[in-house]
Design an enzyme around this catalytic site. Structure first.
Site, PDB file in Angstrom:
ATOM      1  N   GLY A 711       0.671  -0.953  -0.043  1.00 18.57           N
ATOM      2  CA  GLY A 711      -0.024   0.376  -0.143  1.00 18.57           C
ATOM      3  C   GLY A 711       0.974   1.431  -0.034  1.00 18.57           C
ATOM      4  N   GLY A 714       3.430   0.951   3.183  1.00 19.42           N
ATOM      5  CA  GLY A 714       3.993   0.310   3.518  1.00 19.42           C
ATOM      6  C   GLY A 714       3.275  -1.599   2.797  1.00 19.42           C
ATOM      7  CB  VAL A 716      -0.218  -6.226   4.168  1.00 14.53           C
ATOM      8  CG1 VAL A 716      -0.983  -7.960   4.781  1.00 14.53           C
ATOM      9  CG2 VAL A 716      -0.961  -5.154   4.361  1.00 14.53           C
ATOM     10  CG  ASP A 836      -7.761   4.770   0.922  1.00 12.99           C
ATOM     11  OD1 ASP A 836      -8.350   4.978  -0.713  1.00 12.99           O
ATOM     12  OD2 ASP A 836      -6.969   4.960   0.713  1.00 12.99           O
TER      13      ASP A 836
END
Length: 1009
Positions: A711, A714, A716, A836
């Site tokens: 993202g 960062g 995941v 978002d």
């Protein structure tokens, strides 16, 4: 002329069948008779034989449903074929029966459009209700100048209400509810002074309630509920003295009620204003409307102050619903209404759920009507003992005191409530034992005592509750054995006894045909799992983890074909995993971790999906699919050599190793474990603390093979926490990226105190340094095995490589996300704007339940009292945040953040779910957007915009049967309408998320029923 009649006779005999029409039938008016014959020909099914009398031996004036005029010989005056379940279309020939005064074709299965009946100048009564008629309301109906009653309710009509209806000067009843009518209510209706009933509820009408309605002095029923009406209620409406019912619920109406509301409504019996955005005080004058029987002001969230004691003057009052507001009882004066309501001897329902009532519940509650059937004080701030006088309400069938701070025992009053069907005491601080007298409440079907402080045994008298469906005694301190009697209640469907101190063996469970949910986890149960569970064929969820169960997993569990969730973790189970579990097609979550299982792991069914199962802590398991990373199963020779070398390789050095480990722990690792870390706090819930090392081990040093997404702040990773034995998703923030640290703080703040089943469950947070001394921040979430919605909507490669989402799945996902947004906008302590919302931030768990995640740019907001639509802004303007395509258009101008922005994003996501197209699809260029694309084709060309798989599903239904096709068609239309409303260009035209969630739940319930 005679020759012409003979020709007509010959033609009729040939076309209608030999002998079907005889001369007797022809002696009447030719036009009316031919119209009736044409009408019959358009009928494709007559299941009740309504046309059995329409034959050769009977004059058409004597046919069933036909009545001719007494003054105009052989002219049809009445055609009444109501409740005949006729299938077909309504023939336009009925428009030729010029003396027809009453036409009733209600409660059948007519489809197609309403024909032109504009030539029926004598028509006074037209009832086409409860059919499947489509299209718009014909303007030609307004030529029927004698019309008094027009009933087109419960059809599939679309479009606007023709303004020309105002020309029907004799109209007394206009009934158009349960259709899909749009646009505004014609103000001209206010000029039809004869109107007594305007019933337009359950449509999609917009705009305001016309001020002209205040002129309708004969009005007795004004029912406009479940639309999209906005603005204020015209004060003049509350001066219509003949009004019997005002029902304006589930709209977007604002403003306050006039202080004199009760003074001008002497005949009012029903006042339904719930589910709007009304505010202010409940007028004291409401007590002057002496005929009032039913009042609902629920879920406006704006009514405040005290409940007026004047309501006690309403001696005919039957129901009073004030749920979901901000009503208060700060002192003894605030409770005066309760004393006053004791005068309402006909009161059957008093519901005050979800307000700001506080203090001790007065003893006068026991003085309420002896007819009281439903009493709800749930989700307030009440504390202390429940007054024993509540036991005086002998006819209570529902008592809701949940989510308060009540304490003390319940045995002083529970035995007197012998008529109870639902008892809701969960989430309080009740103490003492569950009284044996609970068995006297033999009509109980729902018993919720979870999350209290009850102790002692479960009373065996529960066996007397032979109508019990739901039993929840979880999260208490109950002890001793589970009584066998609990499982002798044949009707029980859901049973939760988890998180207690129950011990001993699980009782014999046999042949509970309705049992679908059984949770006995987190107790001290011993012995074996009863093999007789196989007789409970409806079981979908079995949870028995965190006990001391032993023996093998019963092979018979493999016959539970409805099983979805099975959790037997943290026990002492041994033996092999039954191969039958791999054949359960619905099983999607299996946790057998931390037992003593051995042998080969199956490779089919749920065992194919490594993220759906947990087998950690079973050190003698082997094999299985590669993703499980299990050791290979040894051959025969390998097993022999292992035992031959056991003493040499294991037992001899083990003592030295243990000593070394102990020394190292005392001198080094203990200090490392004391390193300062931060975990996400929670109200009452304990989160595990994790270190950088824990997360590095879980993700194999953040290996690329474990990367599941990147993202703006960062990455995941998928990981497996060793201590907690769980699969997790680790969101690692790249602190070199601008705004990443702020995003971490925002997400922690947003998720600190919110809990909802459709929000991505967060397990913990980690803020520390990595092994190089650099700052490290990460959030740990439950792993979502079905990924995100974006990957399900937009396939890459072979479209058949993964399952397609059907309509019911898409609708369920939409409902889940609407519920999540409703919660963060309206129901949590500090409302949140997500900012978002998009498919990649919507995660799907094992059963495709949707969870909203990524609160990295979320914002808190304060409610603005002046907000016209209930949406509130932050303290200042902001730069545009979110993702292109989903950002509300008003944000481009640097406007205030508001919940309306999330609503717009939700509308775009819902359009994407239905069309299968991203808002950034290359086809959307110049003036064309996903919203305008759908709006241009809606509703007539709906299939042109839908995702191909939905079109295929719709066509399959149309080939199956007409009724199913209509249901799917109506469902898709309704979903698109919600999406378009949410994605309106202007924030003021959008519904809020509470309204959107309500709409979607109604659509879902209508579809699945």
């Amino acid at each position: 002329m005679k020759f012409f009649v003979l020709i007509v006779l010959a033609v009729l005999l040939l076309s209608y069948g030999a002998g079907s029409i005889v001369c007797a039938a022809l002696l009447g008016n030719d036009t009316d008779m031919m119209s009736l014959i044409d009408f019959k020909r358009a009928i494709t099914d007559d299941p009740k034989g309504a046309f059995s009398s329409w034959n050769t031996n009977i004059h058409f004036c004597n046919w069933q449903g036909v009545k001719c005029s007494l003054t105009q010989r052989d002219r049809v005056e009445v055609l009444d074929l109501s409740e005949q379940s006729l299938v077909g279309q309504i023939s336009p020939s009925l428009g030729n029966m010029s003396y027809l005064a009453s036409l009733n074709l209600s409660r059948s299965k007519f489809s197609g459009q309403i024909p032109n009946l504009g030539r029926l100048q004598e028509l006074m009564f037209l009832d086409l209700s409860y059919n499947s008629l489509q299209g718009s309301i014909p303007v030609t109906l307004t030529n029927c100048s004698s019309l008094r009653v027009l009933d087109l309710s419960r059809n599939l009509l679309v479009g606007e209400i023709p303004a020309e209806i105002a020309l029907l000067s004799n109209l007394t009843r206009l009934w158009l509810p349960y259709n899909d009518l749009t646009r505004v209510i014609p103000p001209g209706l206010g000029n039809i002074t004869s109107l007594e009933h305007i019933i337009l509820m359950y449509n999609q009408l917009e705009g305001t309630i016309p001020d002209e309605f205040g002129k309708l002095s004969n009005m007795s029923n004004l029912l406009l509920g479940e639309n999209k009406l906005s603005g204020r209620i015209p004060e003049s409406v509350f001066n219509l003295s003949l009004l019997n019912q005002i029902a304006l619920e589930l709209n977007m109406l604002v403003g306050s009620l006039p202080s004199s509301i009760g003074d001008g409504l002497p005949n009012l019996q029903r006042l339904f204003l719930g589910g709007n955005m009304l505010e202010g005080l409940i007028p004291d004058s409401l007590g002057n409307a002496s005929e009032l029987q039913h009042i609902s002001l629920s879920y406006n969230h704006g009514f405040r102050g005290q409940i007026p004691p004047s309501l006690g003057k309403l001696w005919k009052l039957n129901t009073l619903g004030l749920d979901g507001n901000s009503l208060e009882t700060n002192d003894s004066r605030g409770w005066e209404f309760l004393d006053a309501l004791s005068n309402c001897t006909l009161l059957e329902m008093l519901s005050l759920y979800g307000n700001l009532l506080q203090g001790v519940l007065p003893n006068s509650v026991g003085n309420l009507s002896s007819n009281l059937d439903n009493l709800v004080f749930g989700k307030n701030m009440l504390y202390g003992l429940v007054p024993s006088s509540i036991g005086n309400l002998h006819r209570l069938t529902k008592l809701g005191l949940e989510e308060n701070n009540f304490s003390g025992p319940i045995d002083g009053w529970i035995a007197n409530l012998a008529s109870l069907q639902g008892l809701y005491l969960q989430h309080n601080y009740f103490t003492g034992k569950i009284p044996t007298s609970i068995g006297n409440n033999s009509q109980l079907s729902e018993l919720f005592l979870g999350n209290n402080q009850f102790h002692g045994p479960i009373p065996s008298s529960i066996e007397n509750l032979q109508q019990l469906l739901y039993l929840d005694l979880s999260y208490n301190n109950l002890q001793n054995h589970i009584p066998q009697e609990v499982f002798r209640v044949a009707t029980i469907a859901q049973c939760s006894l988890s998180h207690n101190s129950l011990e001993g063996q699980i009782p014999y469970i046999n042949n509970l045909q309705q049992l679908n949910y059984l949770d006995l986890s987190s107790n001290k149960l011993t012995g074996e799992i009863p093999a007789t569970l196989r007789t409970c064929q409806q079981l979908q969820t079995i949870k028995m983890g965190w006990n001391f169960l032993s023996g093998s997993i019963p092979i018979s569990l493999g016959s539970l074909n409805s099983l979805i969730v099975l959790n037997l973790s943290h026990n002492n189970l041994s033996g092999s995993i039954p191969i039958g579990l791999s054949k359960l097609q619905l099983l999607t979550q299996l946790d057998l971790s931390d037992n003593q299982l051995e042998g080969e792991v199956p490779i089919n069914g749920v065992f194919k999906n490594s993220s759906a199962i947990s087998l950690k802590g079973n050190w003698r398991l082997c094999g299985g699919v590669l993703d499980l990373h299990m050791p290979s199963c040894p051959t025969v020779s390998q097993r022999r050599s292992r035992w031959e070398n056991y003493l040499l390789k294991v037992l001899v050095p083990i003592f030295g190793i243990m000593s070394l480990i102990l020394l190292v722990y005392l001198t080094f690792f203990r200090k490392r474990m004391l390193r300062n870390q931060s975990s996400l706090p929670s109200s009452g819930e304990r989160f595990p603390k994790v270190s950088y090392k824990d997360l590095a081990q879980a993700t194999e040093n953040f290996a690329e093979s474990n990367l599941i997404g990147r993202g703006s702040c960062g990455s995941v990773y998928r990981g497996k926490l060793t201590k907690e034995h769980m699969v997790v998703a680790v969101k690692v923030f790249d602190l070199d990226m601008q705004g990443a640290a702020k995003s971490f703080v925002s997400e922690c703040k947003a998720l600190r105190n919110i809990r909802h089943r459709n929000l991505l469950p967060i397990l913990t947070a980690c803020s520390t340094v990595d092994n190089r001394g650099n700052d490290f921040k990460a959030l740990v979430y439950e792993f979502m095995p079905n990924g995100n919605l974006d990957t399900w909507l937009h396939w890459e490669g072979d479209r058949n490589a993964r399952n397609r989402l059907d309509l019911s799945q898409r609708m369920k996902i939409a409902v889940d996300i609407a519920d999540a947004l409703q919660y963060i906008h309206h129901d949590c302590e500090s409302p949140i704007i997500h900012c978002d919302l998009k498919p990649s931030n919507i995660l799907l768990d094992y059963d495709m339940t949707a969870h909203l995640g990524d609160f990295g740019i979320a914002r808190f907001y304060m409610k603005s009292k002046s907000a016209a639509a209930g949406d509130s802004s932050t303290v200042g303007t902001v730069t545009v945040k979110g993702t292109i395509g989903y950002i509300a258009p008003e944000y481009a101008g640097g406007t205030f953040l508001s919940t309306s922005g999330d609503v717009y994003s939700f509308g775009i996501v819902l359009l994407e779910i239905l069309t299968g197209k991203r808002p950034t699809d290359p086809m959307f260029c110049d003036e064309l957007s996903i919203v305008s694309f759908v709006r241009r084709n809606f509703p007539d060309q709906m299939l042109h915009v839908l995702d191909a798989s939905l079109v295929e599903e719709y066509q399959d239904c149309s080939r199956a049967n007409l009724e199913e096709e209509n249901e799917v068609h109506q469902c898709l239309l309704s979903l698109l309408k919600v999406a378009l409303s949410c994605a309106s260009q202007s924030p003021n035209e959008r519904m809020n998320m509470r309204e959107a969630a309500t709409e979607l739940h109604a659509i879902n319930m209508s579809y699945i029923s």
